[in-house]
Design a protein around this motif. Structure first.
Motif, mmCIF file in Angstrom:
data_model
loop_
_atom_site.group_PDB
_atom_site.id
_atom_site.type_symbol
_atom_site.label_atom_id
_atom_site.label_comp_id
_atom_site.label_asym_id
_atom_site.label_seq_id
_atom_site.Cartn_x
_atom_site.Cartn_y
_atom_site.Cartn_z
ATOM 1 N N ARG A 132 0.845 -1.191 0.000
ATOM 2 C CA ARG A 132 0.000 0.000 0.000
ATOM 3 C C ARG A 132 0.881 1.242 0.000
ATOM 4 N NH1 ARG A 132 -4.625 -0.589 4.597
ATOM 5 N NH2 ARG A 132 -5.495 -2.598 4.003
ATOM 6 N N GLU A 133 0.293 2.337 -0.377
ATOM 7 C CA GLU A 133 1.024 3.600 -0.346
ATOM 8 C C GLU A 133 1.110 4.077 1.102
ATOM 9 O OE1 GLU A 133 0.650 8.172 -1.909
ATOM 10 O OE2 GLU A 133 -0.983 6.775 -2.298
ATOM 11 N N ILE A 150 1.269 7.200 3.530
ATOM 12 C CA ILE A 150 1.095 8.646 3.640
ATOM 13 C C ILE A 150 1.544 9.052 5.023
ATOM 14 C CG2 ILE A 150 -0.550 10.537 3.663
ATOM 15 C CD1 ILE A 150 -2.171 9.056 1.633
ATOM 16 N N GLN A 162 -6.049 13.123 2.065
ATOM 17 C CA GLN A 162 -5.547 12.195 1.038
ATOM 18 C C GLN A 162 -5.790 10.755 1.450
ATOM 19 O OE1 GLN A 162 -1.385 12.721 0.206
ATOM 20 N NE2 GLN A 162 -1.703 14.854 -0.398
ATOM 21 N N ALA A 163 -5.449 10.467 2.717
ATOM 22 C CA ALA A 163 -5.568 9.088 3.200
ATOM 23 C C ALA A 163 -7.009 8.623 3.158
ATOM 24 C CB ALA A 163 -5.023 8.988 4.615
ATOM 25 N N SER A 181 -9.562 9.926 1.274
ATOM 26 C CA SER A 181 -10.261 9.920 -0.007
ATOM 27 C C SER A 181 -9.563 9.062 -1.059
ATOM 28 C CB SER A 181 -10.441 11.356 -0.505
ATOM 29 O OG SER A 181 -9.251 12.068 -0.341
ATOM 30 N N SER A 182 -8.501 8.375 -0.645
ATOM 31 C CA SER A 182 -7.806 7.532 -1.613
ATOM 32 C C SER A 182 -8.679 6.338 -2.016
ATOM 33 C CB SER A 182 -6.492 7.048 -1.003
ATOM 34 O OG SER A 182 -6.033 5.942 -1.717
ATOM 35 N N GLU A 183 -8.644 6.022 -3.314
ATOM 36 C CA GLU A 183 -9.445 4.906 -3.816
ATOM 37 C C GLU A 183 -8.890 3.575 -3.342
ATOM 38 O OE1 GLU A 183 -12.175 4.871 -5.662
ATOM 39 O OE2 GLU A 183 -12.362 7.046 -5.886
ATOM 40 N N LYS A 184 -7.540 3.520 -3.293
ATOM 41 C CA LYS A 184 -6.901 2.296 -2.799
ATOM 42 C C LYS A 184 -6.647 2.465 -1.309
ATOM 43 C CE LYS A 184 -4.149 1.511 -6.848
ATOM 44 N NZ LYS A 184 -2.773 1.833 -7.198
ATOM 45 N N VAL A 223 -4.653 2.783 2.029
ATOM 46 C CA VAL A 223 -3.281 3.246 2.248
ATOM 47 C C VAL A 223 -2.877 2.955 3.686
ATOM 48 C CG1 VAL A 223 -3.414 5.090 0.562
ATOM 49 C CG2 VAL A 223 -4.069 5.531 2.925
ATOM 50 N N LYS A 274 -11.880 3.895 1.507
ATOM 51 C CA LYS A 274 -11.266 2.657 2.016
ATOM 52 C C LYS A 274 -10.625 3.015 3.339
ATOM 53 C CE LYS A 274 -12.068 -0.509 -0.958
ATOM 54 N NZ LYS A 274 -11.666 -0.331 -2.345
ATOM 55 N N PRO A 289 -8.096 3.421 5.992
ATOM 56 C CA PRO A 289 -6.639 3.281 5.989
ATOM 57 C C PRO A 289 -6.145 2.548 7.237
ATOM 58 C CG PRO A 289 -7.248 5.507 6.602
ATOM 59 C CD PRO A 289 -8.524 4.772 6.333
#
Lengths: 302, 461
Positions: free
Chosen positions: A61-62, A64, A134-135, A137-140, A142, A181, A183
């Motif tokens: 995962r990314e 942040i 960002q965390a 509203s991320s689609e994947k 994180v 999603k 996080p």
């Protein structure tokens, strides 16, 4: 990707270059399974931040990261309006305004007409998302790391509560945003100040201490594969003995790694009092500690 | 399992660990996800949910060990014990039949048989007894004697059990005899470790007379002069905590310094970027005021007790001030700034008491002290300086030189006099405090820690 069992966590973290104790693996597994944030405490340099990175790597995962500091506020952590962009757009669409209010007879009607267009300027287009938004509203999914959360102000901590328990944030102009999603959240703290009970309740707590001898040797050998096995064992033993001295800042794993790296660079194969004395600057960050270790050299090198 | 966790939670709560219902629910939910027979996992789970700070961790570990190891037979042993249960029961019945006249012996035998409650009740009684003593002289003979009794009974039970097995009264084969002996040894060892466990201060599980806060509050009201050595140490810890709190508040004040008045010049300059629209608003920073502190401490007799605490507080809060200079005096002035800067506080107070150049047998002379200060140290005083004098103002009928204090007042921001004497004694006998009073901005009584703390809080904030 998700962890299936505690042993699975252990394996995946080792693959990601982090050697966890059973306790760490258990807590990480539970946090993932119950979607709760983890509050990680422990002395500086035992790999709190590294754990977060390893989790991100192993789950693919990314990561942040939000570094907390005194004075950090919502504008820097959550979102900010892009004023300059809004202004620029206003300038560009100035001419269109006449089209909207041209047909109105009174001033009140004109104001109403413009108010109806307000949404155009307070929309996602002009929002600059900061790490927290960002965390969410991320689609994947994180991994969100709130580093050194103890350094932030109590106000910010209170603000975090909503995010950590419901994974949603409120933006006055746009309403409540729910996480697409959920996080994986990790918070680290250096015990600079106590976190509030409310925050602690929402988290699973993990205390990382200096690792056991074998774990530490394994970590050194993993990070610095070129080091000789015997030297590595001697090195870890002396670091562990230095930790028993009453120092202002005990050397942690990162110092062990630095030391091993510098011994390797100097092409030293044996740890003698002279060698230790010369390379001590890598381990001790205070003059007082340096002198204390030198004084107790016979205890350090058994 | 739910019942077990429930019992453990109530133990934790009784011992002062704050475990909320939601945390219990979480841990029960999580238990389904892991393998509870792996103790490392099981322990990590409870630890992660119940102990949420470093301080609680140690407490938790102790409770966990007590609950899951000392109180119960280990999971592995459980099976073994099940096969032995008849033998254990027979053996303990035999033990019970031995002639004795001590109720504690029964408790120990019960403990051997796997029922720890009577022994624990006895230990609780001993711990709480040691606190209930109201006599002024505190001897610990009572609890010691009771403990000794328990120790004797444990030993007696151990010997009888050993003899029992030796004579083979139960007619067992050698293997189960060995197993039984091992089992008894383990239980006896566990009983001993329970006996040896010393409740620590703040360990509210076993000691519950007064809460820690209440005790500190009481200590705070106590006059400095009547502190015992242990109470000084305890107070020092409390002061450390207070210092941390104050520093927190101060740092927060520094955090708001950015939010001052609008800085028109800077805002206009920034607005040029946005076509003259003042979007980016700049504020003038508030400059924080840090004061300099000069302290004069009378170190004769009882005044020193108060002065010591104040110096302790001031030097712990050094970051909040620009500079702290300190002097001690009896008949003449000695500068001790260096001592306090170089050593930690307890070491520094020791040096001042034992090694510094102070005439401890001389009569106090405030006049000479002030003359001396005027001659040598006047340049320390600026408009930023707060001068704090700690003393009872008893100058042994020598000239008070209160005019000098007037000169001093003109040079500095504030003069504050802390008097450790009770207010009704001010101005009686050789006390010159009334003469000094009208040169000071403030004269306040400072008889106990609470008064001192209020003063320091006002000074810092």
């Amino acid at each position: 990707m998700a962890y299936k069992t505690v042993t699975d966590v252990e394996q995946k973290l080792i693959e990601a270059g982090y050697i966890p104790s059973r306790e760490i693996a258990t807590v990480i597994f539970l946090a993932q399974a119950t979607q709760k944030p983890v509050l990680i405490e422990g002395p500086a340099g035992v790999g709190k931040t590294e754990l977060a990175k390893a989790v991100a790597r192993s789950l693919d995962r990314e990561l942040i990261r939000l570094q907390c500091y005194e004075g950090l506020d919502e504008a820097k952590a959550l979102y900010e309006w892009e004023y300059a962009k809004q202004l620029l757009y206003t300038q560009m669409v100035k001419d269109r305004i006449n089209d909207i209010i041209g047909a109105t007879a009174t001033l009140i009607e004109a104001v109403d007409q413009i108010a109806a267009q307000e949404d155009a300027f307070f929309s996602d287009r002009f929002i600059q998302p900061r790490p927290l938004l960002q965390a969410i509203s991320s689609e994947k999914p994180v991994v969100l790391l709130l580093d050194e959360v103890d350094k932030s102000d109590p106000e910010f901590e209170a603000f975090l509560l909503e995010l950590l328990s419901d994974f949603q944030v409120s933006i006055p102009e746009l309403g409540t945003r729910k996480a697409i999603k959920i996080p994986f959240v990790l918070l680290t703290s250096n015990n600079y100040r106590d976190m509030s009970d409310a925050l602690k309740r929402r988290c699973v707590h993990l205390y990382i201490d200096y690792p056991a001898r074998d774990t530490e040797i394994a970590i050194v050998r993993l990070k610095i594969p070129d080091i000789e096995e015997t030297l590595c064992a001697v090195l870890v033993d002396s670091i562990r003995r230095i930790r028993t001295l009453d120092l202002k800042k005990s050397p942690s794993i990162s110092e062990t790694l630095d030391w091993a790296q510098s011994l390797l660079a100097l092409q030293i194969h044996e740890l003698t009092p002279e060698v230790v004395s010369e390379t001590l600057n890598v381990i001790c960050k205070y003059q007082m500690d340096l002198e204390k270790v030198r004084k107790n050299m016979n205890r350090v090198i058994a | 399992m739910v019942k077990l966790i429930g019992q453990f939670v109530s133990c934790c709560r009784a011992a002062g660990l704050r475990v909320s219902t939601s945390e219990v629910l979480d841990s029960l939910k999580q238990l389904q996800l892991i393998d509870p027979t792996d103790e490392l996992q099981f322990r990590a789970l409870l630890r992660a949910n119940f102990a949420k700070s470093l301080r609680e961790l140690k407490h938790f570990d102790r409770l966990y060990h007590l609950f899951f190891h000392e109180m119960r037979i280990n999971a592995g042993d459980m099976q073994q014990a099940a096969s032995q249960i008849d033998q254990i029961r027979k053996a303990t019945d035999l033990l019970r039949e031995k002639p004795h006249d001590n109720p504690v012996y029964d408790a120990v035998v019960d403990f051997l048989a796997g029922n720890p409650m009577p022994l624990l009740a006895e230990m609780r009684r001993i711990h709480s007894e040691s606190d209930d003593s109201t006599s002024p002289a505190r001897f610990n003979f009572g609890p010691l004697a009771s403990r000794f009794n328990v120790l004797l009974q444990i030993n007696a039970a151990a010997t009888t059990a050993a003899a029992l097995l030796e004579n083979n009264d139960l007619e067992l084969d050698s293997k189960s005899r060995r197993d039984l002996a091992a089992h008894f040894d383990e239980r006896i060892e566990a009983a001993r470790s329970i006996l040896m466990y010393e409740p620590r201060p703040g360990d509210t599980g076993t000691r519950k007379v007064k809460t820690y806060e209440q005790r500190l509050k009481d200590l705070g009201e106590k006059a400095f002069s009547s502190f015992t050595r242990e109470e000084v140490e305890e107070m020092r810890e409390a002061i450390d905590k207070l210092v941390r709190k104050l520093k927190n508040i101060v740092s927060r004040r520094f955090a708001v310094r950015d939010r001052g008045n609008l800085d028109v010049k800077k805002t206009l300059r920034a607005s040029a970027k946005y076509d003259g629209v003042p979007l980016d608003i700049k504020y003038r920073r508030k400059t924080m005021r840090k004061s300099r502190i000069v302290t004069l401490c009378d170190v004769s007799g009882s005044v020193w007790a108060a002065a010591r605490f104040m110096l302790n507080l001031l030097y712990s809060l050094q970051d909040c001030f620009d500079k702290v200079s300190s002097f001690v005096f009896i008949d003449q002035l000695t500068e001790v700034t260096g001592i306090f800067e170089e050593h930690d506080i307890s070491e520094a107070t020791r040096i001042v008491m034992e090694e510094a150049d102070v005439h401890y047998d001389a009569p106090t002379d405030y006049g000479e002290t002030l003359r001396n200060f005027k001659k040598n140290y006047m340049e320390l005083l600026t408009k930023k300086t707060t001068l704090i004098i700690v003393g009872d103002g008893r100058s042994n009928y020598m000239s008070p030189e209160d005019a000098i204090l007037g000169d001093i007042r003109d040079r500095c921001r504030r003069v504050i006099w802390l008097n450790p004497e009770p207010e009704n004694l001010w101005g009686t006998g050789d006390s010159e405090i009334k003469a000094y009073t009208h040169h000071c901005h403030e004269v306040r009584p400072c008889r106990n820690v609470n008064q001192l703390v209020t003063f320091i809080e006002e000074l810092v904030l």
